[in-house]
Design a protein around this motif. Structure first.
Motif: not given
Length: 288
Positions: A219-227, A230-235, A261-264
């Motif tokens: 299952r997914n445990f992390a999702c990284v949005i394109p940079p 000024t920041k990189l978002l990881v869910y 996916t992910g709530d954090l």
């Protein structure tokens, strides 16, 4: 305290019924159909059809014990599915709606084999195929508990964590093409995050979508949005309620729309932030 001895199911159908009833929780796959009849000369029935968190088609095949045939059977069905995409798209459209059907990820169809056990020959065969295949061992404990253990996980869209513990230079070469084309501090931070996430353990695969890169352990445990600038978002799949949230670094996004996916939500701006986030990455990896 009486020790509970792990056991196999009485019949294969018991395993199939249990997983189909809880497929999203257990496998991260939305259930679509059971005993799906394929239209070909040889005939056949796909045990379970589903679609995973990233939109990839998923075939799930079950065996009560150890049976080498489950892999070949599943690969046969997977080949049929990729040649009959319209049938799957139609099924998704009917069950989950037009928007979901329009986002099916045909670059990464998956086969999940669930069985009582697998041999070393099974594991070797899976690694030789250019397919996304998960071998999952199940065990019953008592009358109402079951465990799933990933034995082998191979993806055509990612590589195992063990193969990716490399230098930063090699990590950049392994990174998605979208990251390789970018320059600057945030692009470098994204490459470092990719290396860190894939180095958490064995059996980690990366699935690339336009809006995000997903890191899976079944299952997914992390999702990284394109940079961003000024920041990189990881869910992450870590429970936000179990974390001491820090403004500007971590945020509870339960119920809020976002890609992946992910709530954090974890906001990375510097290498120092990436170091601070590693315990959260491990927490989410363990939860998966």
């Amino acid at each position: 305290m009486t020790e509970v001895t792990p056991r196999l199911a009485d019949v294969e159908a018991d395993v199939q019924s249990l997983i189909e009833a809880h497929m999203e929780t257990m496998l991260g796959v939305r259930f679509l159909a059971s005993e799906y009849v394929i239209d070909c000369v040889e005939g056949g029935r796909i045990d379970s059809l589903g679609i995973d968190e990233n939109g990839a088609p998923v075939i799930v095949e079950y065996k009560r014990g150890t049976d080498a045939g489950v892999i070949n059977q599943g690969l046969y069905y997977l080949s049929w599915l990729t040649r009959h995409r319209s049938a799957f798209d139609s099924l998704v459209r009917d069950r989950l709606g037009v928007p979901t059907a329009a986002q099916v990820l045909w670059s990464a169809p998956r086969l999940i084999c669930v069985a009582g056990d697998f041999t070393r020959y099974d594991a070797h065969a899976v690694r030789e195929h250019r397919r996304s295949i998960d071998l999952v061992r199940y065990r019953y404990y008592g009358s109402d508990h079951v465990s799933l253990e990933t034995v082998v996980s191979v993806s055509v869209t990612g590589k195992s964590g063990a193969a990716n513990r490399r230098t930063r230079r090699h990590a950049h070469m392994d990174a998605p093409q979208a990251l390789q084309r970018q320059t600057g501090a945030m692009a470098e931070l994204a490459v470092a995050a990719d290396e860190t996430l894939r180095g958490l353990g064995d059996g980690i695969t990366r699935v690339q979508r336009k809006q995000y890169a997903a890191y899976q352990r079944l299952r997914n445990f992390a999702c990284v949005i394109p940079p961003q600038q000024t920041k990189l978002l990881v869910y992450l799949k870590a429970d936000p309620k179990s974390v001491d949230l820090t403004p500007g670094f971590t945020r509870d996004v339960t119920g809020l729309g976002h890609h992946g996916t992910g709530d954090l939500e974890v906001q990375l701006r510097t290498e120092r932030d990436l170091e601070r986030a590693q315990d959260l990455f491990r927490l989410s990896y363990a939860a998966a």
